[in-house]
Structure formats: structure tokens, C-alpha cells
Scaffold this motif. Structure first.
Motif, mmCIF file in Angstrom:
data_model
loop_
_atom_site.group_PDB
_atom_site.id
_atom_site.type_symbol
_atom_site.label_atom_id
_atom_site.label_comp_id
_atom_site.label_asym_id
_atom_site.label_seq_id
_atom_site.Cartn_x
_atom_site.Cartn_y
_atom_site.Cartn_z
ATOM 1 N N GLN A 74 -46.399 35.702 105.193
ATOM 2 C CA GLN A 74 -45.957 34.676 104.930
ATOM 3 C C GLN A 74 -46.701 34.078 105.473
ATOM 4 O OE1 GLN A 74 -43.883 37.485 108.313
ATOM 5 N NE2 GLN A 74 -42.947 38.154 106.425
ATOM 6 N N VAL A 75 -46.214 32.659 105.469
ATOM 7 C CA VAL A 75 -46.428 31.293 106.454
ATOM 8 C C VAL A 75 -44.788 30.864 106.845
ATOM 9 C CG1 VAL A 75 -46.890 28.533 105.712
ATOM 10 C CG2 VAL A 75 -47.531 30.933 103.818
ATOM 11 N N LEU A 76 -45.618 30.478 108.114
ATOM 12 C CA LEU A 76 -44.330 30.819 109.246
ATOM 13 C C LEU A 76 -44.408 28.795 109.653
ATOM 14 C CD1 LEU A 76 -45.189 33.070 111.496
ATOM 15 C CD2 LEU A 76 -43.651 33.501 109.617
ATOM 16 N N ALA A 77 -43.706 28.354 109.884
ATOM 17 C CA ALA A 77 -43.254 26.497 110.648
ATOM 18 C C ALA A 77 -44.173 26.782 111.682
ATOM 19 C CB ALA A 77 -41.820 26.677 111.170
ATOM 20 N N ALA B 23 -33.274 20.992 108.772
ATOM 21 C CA ALA B 23 -34.178 21.889 109.741
ATOM 22 C C ALA B 23 -35.273 22.879 110.124
ATOM 23 C CB ALA B 23 -33.270 21.424 110.947
ATOM 24 N N VAL B 24 -35.985 23.427 110.931
ATOM 25 C CA VAL B 24 -36.534 23.918 111.098
ATOM 26 C C VAL B 24 -37.475 24.619 112.392
ATOM 27 C CG1 VAL B 24 -38.664 23.480 110.226
ATOM 28 C CG2 VAL B 24 -38.040 26.016 109.727
ATOM 29 N N GLN B 25 -37.253 25.231 112.872
ATOM 30 C CA GLN B 25 -37.646 26.403 114.061
ATOM 31 C C GLN B 25 -38.953 26.836 114.479
ATOM 32 O OE1 GLN B 25 -35.841 25.886 117.186
ATOM 33 N NE2 GLN B 25 -34.280 24.714 115.852
ATOM 34 N N GLU B 26 -40.054 26.514 115.391
ATOM 35 C CA GLU B 26 -41.022 27.109 114.965
ATOM 36 C C GLU B 26 -41.373 28.510 114.965
ATOM 37 O OE1 GLU B 26 -45.134 26.462 118.420
ATOM 38 O OE2 GLU B 26 -43.075 25.396 118.388
ATOM 39 N N ALA C 185 -57.714 20.940 98.569
ATOM 40 C CA ALA C 185 -57.488 19.555 98.630
ATOM 41 C C ALA C 185 -56.239 19.674 97.864
ATOM 42 C CB ALA C 185 -58.149 18.924 98.253
ATOM 43 N N GLY C 186 -55.892 18.452 98.419
ATOM 44 C CA GLY C 186 -53.934 17.789 98.051
ATOM 45 C C GLY C 186 -53.090 17.594 98.798
ATOM 46 N N LEU C 187 -52.294 17.064 98.206
ATOM 47 C CA LEU C 187 -50.894 17.529 99.567
ATOM 48 C C LEU C 187 -50.749 19.113 100.150
ATOM 49 C CD1 LEU C 187 -49.163 15.453 96.257
ATOM 50 C CD2 LEU C 187 -49.636 14.523 98.270
ATOM 51 N N PRO C 188 -50.311 18.742 100.995
ATOM 52 C CA PRO C 188 -49.696 19.601 101.982
ATOM 53 C C PRO C 188 -48.127 20.412 101.664
ATOM 54 C CG PRO C 188 -48.684 17.697 102.707
ATOM 55 C CD PRO C 188 -50.140 17.781 101.863
ATOM 56 N N LEU C 189 -48.474 21.789 101.112
ATOM 57 C CA LEU C 189 -47.307 22.308 100.489
ATOM 58 C C LEU C 189 -46.446 22.194 101.278
ATOM 59 C CD1 LEU C 189 -49.286 26.430 99.995
ATOM 60 C CD2 LEU C 189 -49.195 23.961 98.401
ATOM 61 N N MET C 190 -46.387 22.370 102.575
ATOM 62 C CA MET C 190 -45.119 21.965 103.206
ATOM 63 C C MET C 190 -45.236 21.110 104.392
ATOM 64 S SD MET C 190 -41.695 24.208 104.614
ATOM 65 C CE MET C 190 -41.560 24.576 103.079
ATOM 66 N N ARG C 191 -44.832 19.821 104.403
ATOM 67 C CA ARG C 191 -44.783 18.935 106.090
ATOM 68 C C ARG C 191 -43.191 19.018 106.821
ATOM 69 N NH1 ARG C 191 -47.793 13.894 105.482
ATOM 70 N NH2 ARG C 191 -50.058 15.318 105.994
ATOM 71 N N ILE C 192 -43.848 19.286 108.253
ATOM 72 C CA ILE C 192 -42.219 19.570 108.930
ATOM 73 C C ILE C 192 -42.622 18.057 110.096
ATOM 74 C CG2 ILE C 192 -41.591 21.066 110.379
ATOM 75 C CD1 ILE C 192 -42.564 22.963 109.093
ATOM 76 N N ALA C 193 -41.717 17.545 110.113
ATOM 77 C CA ALA C 193 -41.699 16.472 111.303
ATOM 78 C C ALA C 193 -41.285 16.365 112.957
ATOM 79 C CB ALA C 193 -41.583 14.962 111.078
#
Length: 398
Positions: free
Chosen positions: A197-200, A94-97, A222-230
């Protein structure tokens, strides 16, 4: 011998005829010729199969198969080219914005920025020198213009001063262009150095990670996302509905579904959208056409997961506390839109009745008029004894 002949012509008594009538299941009122026999068919001795008209709820539904998918999600990607330094979350976390999820080492190095700054200082110095030369060339051209007006200079001197001024101005413009280009480069370098820095992008659960430390990445690759949050608190059901049924669906109707992972449990939602294009892989080369229908369902406990199979029922119409009759008793509708059924009344007589039908499914139909709750409706055709005509003469006559 005479006695036998006489007995063969002897009238049959009423009691003997009663026994005969009961043995063949013929109603007494139709087998005897007593004056008291009613004109309608009594069915006391005929075994009848009936259905009681009852009240209940009726729903007309459209069935479909679908899949659960994420309703709201976002991808965390880099804004600068560089190398991934650290990945702080894994799938399921779990991650916060606004939380830091990855660190990037930019491809822009500090020494490269210093070199660009030094080049900028040199260009500014060249611009200052060139501006001085341009100012001097303008003075020379102004003086030659005055002398030419007085016929005190040669034409060659005037043209030479004009060309010198044009050349000085061109060199000034060229240096200014180089400075603008380098300023843009420096601005980009400084901006890149800040995006380490990459933030949620939103609060939720990490559902995909395609990044690893040491991986080289670029902006917009192009390609898959580095990280996906749902956000898993709400899911979307995408159901495939056949074209013969999809025209009966409309926005806002109730959709219930079950999934094999939770036998016996039912979830509900409201239809949000029918996509106006055929589902992929349908409607081609003789295949049946299907359309994707979308609706959301709350998932506060996060029990439902993406990819689960759903068995969906869209409630197209419903009737509450309606008079219900088995649909297979209706037969064919007449020109007035009515159906005829056979009712067994309280006197055990079969009476034909016209009924009006409203909502109808494969099993049941809503009765709008013609019947009351508790009445008995005959199943199947009227028995043959009830269709026999009344005898024309008294049975006891020779």
C-alpha cells in the motif's frame, strides 16, 4: 511739423506706462519707479504655474515579474519493486495524510519466499551437522596435542588432526555466512510483502499522477513521481529581480503582487529569501543578470494556481504622512546635499528656498525641511519679468 517733433520728445505718463506693462506681462513694481515699489519681485500680473506642497504616503519600490509555484508538496512513491494494482485518486482530488492512494503487487512471490525458508532450514541442518564434526575435530586435535607432548604419537598424526580441525571450522563459518545472507533476503522479502500500500505523505490536493494500473515500477526509479500531492493553502512567488535592484532587498520587507487572472486584486507577503546564485539563463554572454527572490502568500480559497504570472512590487522604503513635492522640480543637488526651489509666498513674490530631501521616487520626493504644507512651489524657471532689474532713473524725466 513742429508739433510732431515736440510730441516725439514728450515724457510718457504713468498711466500710459501701466498699460504698456500689463500688455507685456511685466510686474508693475518692476516697470514703474515709484518710491513705494518693494525691492522683491511682485508677480501679480505674471501668470505662474505652481504646485502645492501636500502631505501623503510615499513608497520606494522595486518591480519584478515572477511565477507562482507550490510551497509545500510531497511525492508518493513505491518502496518495493512490483506492479501497480490500483490508483485511487486523480489530479484535483483532495486527500488526507496517511490515506491509501495506490496499491502495489510486489514482485516477490509467496512461492519464492517459501523456497528461501526451505533453504534456510537446510542450511541450519547443515550447520548443526558441521558443528558436530567441528567438535569431534577439536577433541581429536586436543588428544594428539597431549600425545605429542609425551612423544607418544607421530608428527603426521598430529598435523592431520590440526588440519581436520581447521577445515571443520572453515566449513562452519561458510555455512554461517550463507545463513546470514539468506536471513537478510528473507527479511527483505517479508518487508516487501507488507508494503503493498502507498499512503499519502501529507494532506493536500493531488497535482500530478504518472501511475496507471498494470505499470511495473521499481524502488528509486528515475523519472516523474508516480503521484504528487501539494498543500495549496499557501503558495510561493518566485520573482526575478535585476542585479541593480536586488541589493536593496532584505528579508522581511513587504511584497505586493497582482496576476492577470484576477484584475484589480492585490496579494501581499513577506520576502523570505534571495537566492545567492544567478537565475538560470541569465548573466551569460552579455545577458543581464537576474536573481530569484522568494516569498509566500496565503491562499485559503485556493484561487491562486501554480504557474500564474505575477507582477511584483517590493516595498524597499516608505514614508507615512510626509510632505511631498514632484521630483522633477528639484534640479541639481548642491555640495551640502540641498536642492533649491522657487516659492511663491502669500505676497505673490518669488522667493528662493533650500530644501532637504529624504525618500525619493521617479515621481515624488519627501521634503524633510525647507517647505511647509500648503506652500506654492513654482514650476519651471522664474519668469523673465521677475528677473528684470529696477530702472535706474525716474520714468517721467526727459
Amino acid at each position: 511739423m513742429n508739433d510732431e517733433k515736440a510730441s516725439s520728445h514728450r515724457p510718457i505718463s504713468a498711466s500710459a506706462f501701466l498699460v504698456l506693462a500689463l500688455s507685456v506681462n511685466i510686474p508693475l513694481a518692476q516697470a514703474t519707479d515709484s518710491p513705494e515699489a518693494p525691492p522683491a519681485a511682485e508677480v501679480t500680473e505674471v501668470k505662474l504655474d505652481t504646485v502645492t506642497v501636500r502631505r501623503g504616503d510615499l513608497e520606494q519600490t522595486v518591480d519584478a515579474i515572477g511565477k507562482l509555484q507550490f510551497h509545500r508538496f510531497a511525492d508518493a512513491n513505491v518502496q518495493v519493486a512490483g506492479q501497480i494494482k490500483n490508483v485511487l485518486f486523480a489530479v484535483g482530488d483532495a486527500v488526507q495524510e496517511g490515506k491509501l492512494v495506490m496499491e502495489i503487487s510486489p514482485a516477490i512471490r509467496a512461492n519464492q519466499m517459501e523456497t528461501n525458508r526451505a533453504q534456510m532450514a537446510r542450511l541450519r541442518a547443515e550447520l548443526a551437522d558441521q558443528q558436530a564434526q567441528t567438535d569431534f575435530a577439536e577433541l581429536q586435535f586436543k588428544r594428539q596435542t597431549q600425545l605429542k607432548a609425551q612423544n607418544a604419537t607421530r608428527e603426521e598424526s598430529f598435523e592431520s588432526s590440526r588440519m581436520s580441525l581447521s577445515s571443520a571450522r572453515a566449513r562452519t563459518d561458510a555455512i554461517n555466512a550463507q545463513i546470514q545472507q539468506l536471513e537478510a533476503t528473507l527479511k527483505f522479502d517479508e518487508e516487501s510483502s507488507r508494503h503493498t500500500q502507498v499512503l499519502a505523505p501529507l494532506s493536500g490536493t493531488v497535482v500530478a499522477v504518472n501511475a496507471r494500473p498494470g505499470q511495473t515500477v521499481g524502488v528509486g526509479q528515475a523519472g516523474l513521481p508516480l503521484m504528487r500531492i501539494a498543500d495549496l493553502s499557501q503558495m510561493t512567488v518566485q520573482a526575478r529581480v535585476a542585479e541593480i535592484d536586488v541589493t536593496g532587498l532584505r528579508r522581511g520587507i513587504t511584497a505586493n503582487f497582482q496576476t492577470p487572472g484576477y484584475p484589480g486584486r492585490t496579494w501581499s507577503g513577506k520576502l523570505r529569501q534571495v537566492l545567492p546564485v544567478p537565475a538560470e539563463g541569465t548573466g551569460e554572454q552579455g545577458k543581464q543578470t537576474f536573481y530569484n527572490v522568494l516569498f509566500e502568500v496565503d491562499n485559503p480559497q485556493q484561487e491562486l494556481m501554480s504557474g500564474m504570472t505575477t507582477h511584483v512590487q517590493f516595498i524597499v522604503a516608505q514614508a507615512k504622512d510626509a510632505l511631498l513635492l514632484p521630483a522633477n522640480l528639484l534640479g541639481t543637488r548642491d555640495a551640502a546635499g540641498m536642492y533649491q526651489v522657487s516659492v511663491v509666498n502669500l505676497d505673490r513674490r518669488i522667493v528662493a528656498r533650500k530644501v532637504k530631501i529624504g525618500l525619493r521616487t521617479a515621481q515624488q520626493a519627501q521634503v524633510l525641511s525647507g517647505l511647509e504644507a500648503g506652500e506654492q512651489v513654482l514650476v519651471g524657471p522664474v519668469p523673465a519679468p521677475a528677473l528684470q532689474p529696477k530702472p535706474a532713473a525716474a520714468v517721467g524725466k526727459p
